[in-house]
Design a protein around this motif. Structure first.
Motif, PDB file in Angstrom:
ATOM      1  N   ALA A  95      -1.664   5.478   3.533  1.00 33.24           N
ATOM      2  CA  ALA A  95      -2.054   4.621   2.412  1.00 33.24           C
ATOM      3  C   ALA A  95      -3.051   3.570   2.879  1.00 33.24           C
ATOM      4  O   ALA A  95      -2.797   2.855   3.854  1.00 33.24           O
ATOM      5  CB  ALA A  95      -0.820   3.960   1.813  1.00 33.24           C
ATOM      6  N   GLU A  96      -4.170   3.479   2.203  1.00 29.01           N
ATOM      7  CA  GLU A  96      -5.187   2.505   2.557  1.00 29.01           C
ATOM      8  C   GLU A  96      -4.741   1.104   2.117  1.00 29.01           C
ATOM      9  O   GLU A  96      -4.291   0.898   1.004  1.00 29.01           O
ATOM     10  CB  GLU A  96      -6.511   2.847   1.875  1.00 29.01           C
ATOM     11  N   ASP A 150       0.849   3.295   6.616  1.00 29.24           N
ATOM     12  CA  ASP A 150      -0.371   2.595   6.221  1.00 29.24           C
ATOM     13  C   ASP A 150      -1.513   2.883   7.181  1.00 29.24           C
ATOM     14  O   ASP A 150      -1.325   3.481   8.246  1.00 29.24           O
ATOM     15  CB  ASP A 150      -0.097   1.082   6.150  1.00 29.24           C
ATOM     16  N   SER A 151      -2.696   2.445   6.794  1.00 26.81           N
ATOM     17  CA  SER A 151      -3.916   2.795   7.532  1.00 26.81           C
ATOM     18  C   SER A 151      -4.072   2.047   8.854  1.00 26.81           C
ATOM     19  O   SER A 151      -5.057   2.272   9.570  1.00 26.81           O
ATOM     20  CB  SER A 151      -5.147   2.540   6.645  1.00 26.81           C
ATOM     21  N   ALA A 161       0.836  -1.203   0.000  1.00 27.81           N
ATOM     22  CA  ALA A 161       0.000   0.000   0.000  1.00 27.81           C
ATOM     23  C   ALA A 161       0.873   1.256   0.000  1.00 27.81           C
ATOM     24  O   ALA A 161       0.590   2.234  -0.707  1.00 27.81           O
ATOM     25  CB  ALA A 161      -0.926   0.001   1.214  1.00 27.81           C
ATOM     26  N   ILE A 162       1.941   1.220   0.778  1.00 30.79           N
ATOM     27  CA  ILE A 162       2.844   2.372   0.868  1.00 30.79           C
ATOM     28  C   ILE A 162       3.532   2.634  -0.464  1.00 30.79           C
ATOM     29  O   ILE A 162       3.585   3.774  -0.936  1.00 30.79           O
ATOM     30  CB  ILE A 162       3.877   2.141   1.995  1.00 30.79           C
ATOM     31  N   ARG A 189       2.640   1.761  -3.469  1.00 30.40           N
ATOM     32  CA  ARG A 189       1.700   2.217  -4.502  1.00 30.40           C
ATOM     33  C   ARG A 189       1.498   3.717  -4.410  1.00 30.40           C
ATOM     34  O   ARG A 189       1.447   4.420  -5.430  1.00 30.40           O
ATOM     35  CB  ARG A 189       0.362   1.476  -4.369  1.00 30.40           C
ATOM     36  N   SER A 190       1.388   4.222  -3.183  1.00 29.34           N
ATOM     37  CA  SER A 190       1.246   5.668  -2.998  1.00 29.34           C
ATOM     38  C   SER A 190       2.529   6.391  -3.371  1.00 29.34           C
ATOM     39  O   SER A 190       2.495   7.467  -3.980  1.00 29.34           O
ATOM     40  CB  SER A 190       0.873   5.971  -1.545  1.00 29.34           C
ATOM     41  N   ILE A 197       5.069   8.466   4.458  1.00 30.52           N
ATOM     42  CA  ILE A 197       3.987   7.595   3.994  1.00 30.52           C
ATOM     43  C   ILE A 197       3.947   6.373   4.898  1.00 30.52           C
ATOM     44  O   ILE A 197       4.940   5.653   5.042  1.00 30.52           O
ATOM     45  CB  ILE A 197       4.194   7.136   2.538  1.00 30.52           C
ATOM     46  N   ASP A 220       6.110   1.394   7.502  1.00 32.12           N
ATOM     47  CA  ASP A 220       4.835   0.768   7.856  1.00 32.12           C
ATOM     48  C   ASP A 220       4.543   1.000   9.338  1.00 32.12           C
ATOM     49  O   ASP A 220       5.447   1.241  10.143  1.00 32.12           O
ATOM     50  CB  ASP A 220       4.830  -0.718   7.489  1.00 32.12           C
ATOM     51  N   LYS A 248       3.217   6.962  -7.180  1.00 31.44           N
ATOM     52  CA  LYS A 248       2.451   8.027  -7.807  1.00 31.44           C
ATOM     53  C   LYS A 248       3.163   9.373  -7.731  1.00 31.44           C
ATOM     54  O   LYS A 248       2.813  10.303  -8.469  1.00 31.44           O
ATOM     55  CB  LYS A 248       1.063   8.127  -7.164  1.00 31.44           C
ATOM     56  N   LEU A 290       1.024  11.091   4.720  1.00 32.94           N
ATOM     57  CA  LEU A 290       0.138  10.409   3.773  1.00 32.94           C
ATOM     58  C   LEU A 290      -0.132   9.004   4.298  1.00 32.94           C
ATOM     59  O   LEU A 290       0.801   8.226   4.517  1.00 32.94           O
ATOM     60  CB  LEU A 290       0.794  10.343   2.397  1.00 32.94           C
TER      61      LEU A 290
END
Length: 256
Positions: free
Chosen positions: A254-255, A233-234, A81-82, A84-85, A231, A209, A88, A252
């Motif tokens: 990340a979901e 995670d959720s 998830a991290i 991927r964010s 960054i 994480d 971007k 940030l």
């Protein structure tokens, strides 16, 4: 992730960092009963992630790729998830620095922007080789480390001072969740690496994480005030997120 799963992940990471750890040191670090620690070590031993020996535990294998692959699989959903964010944030024609560690390696494989130039001491990235959308990969000189599958040492640190990436991605062993929120390091080399990263002019992104937030180690690096973006995670605890935001330019989440 349950409390036990997090404890097992942290325990495995700790043993991999120190290669061999006596049980007395583990009890001081994790603040659990001896019976709980023995059960946790038995679980990791049964999964062939460590080897229990008299008085403590050690990493099962000295093979650097095996140890790196184990770290890559730890907290896999959170790391994916991290990255991927993070991917971007990389645009076409960017020049980026990707540090050591499994999270930066996962990010390298996730990059979709075109004509990207990469500087790295990460042997996993170098071993993986060029990708169609990556125009160049430059390996920083240094001593090959078997513990984290990277190029390291004073020569690598000096070379880091001579590059000027637009964006810098890195991780840390942990993050202190009080005071100035210092980044926690495995050793003096990582502490020096983070210090140099924080002195770079590029946009600095820490990828961490949530299981690493709240870890306190002997070697403390710079405060997160010196970076541009964290960054995570959720699974991060709400109170940790609120505390971190007081010292951080941008957070940030990340979901998963």
């Amino acid at each position: 992730m349950t409390k036990k799963e997090k404890r097992l992940n942290d325990l495995l990471s700790y043993i991999k960092t120190y290669e061999y750890v006596p049980i007395t040191q583990l009890l001081d670090e994790f603040h659990v009963s001896k019976s709980t620690m023995i059960r946790d070590l038995s679980t990791l031993d049964e999964q062939k992630l460590i080897e229990r020996i008299h008085g403590g535990a050690r990493a099962l294998s000295d093979d650097r790729i095996t140890k790196f692959n184990i770290r890559e699989k730890m907290n896999e959903k959170e790391k994916n998830a991290i990255v991927r964010s993070a991917a971007k944030l990389i645009n076409d024609n960017d020049t980026v620095y990707l540090d050591t560690g499994s999270t930066c390696f996962l990010l390298y494989k996730e990059i979709t922007a075109k004509n990207v130039t990469v500087f790295t001491p990460n042997l996993a990235i170098i071993h993986y080789g060029p990708r169609p959308n990556i125009s160049r990969v430059y390996a920083l000189e240094g001593e090959a480390s078997t513990s984290n599958y990277s190029l390291t040492g004073n020569l690598t640190l000096e070379n880091m001072k001579r590059i000027y990436p637009e964006k810098i991605f890195f991780s840390a062993l942990g993050l202190h969740n009080h005071n100035n929120h210092e980044m926690q390091c495995a050793n003096e080399i990582q502490m020096s690496t983070i210090r140099i990263i924080c002195e770079m002019e590029g946009y600095k992104v820490l990828m961490l994480d949530s299981s690493k937030i709240g870890l306190h180690k002997a070697f403390q690096g710079n405060s997160i005030r010196d970076i541009d973006l964290l960054i995570t995670d959720s699974n991060i605890r709400e109170e940790d997120a609120e505390s971190i935001q007081n010292d951080l330019k941008e957070l940030l989440i990340a979901e998963i």
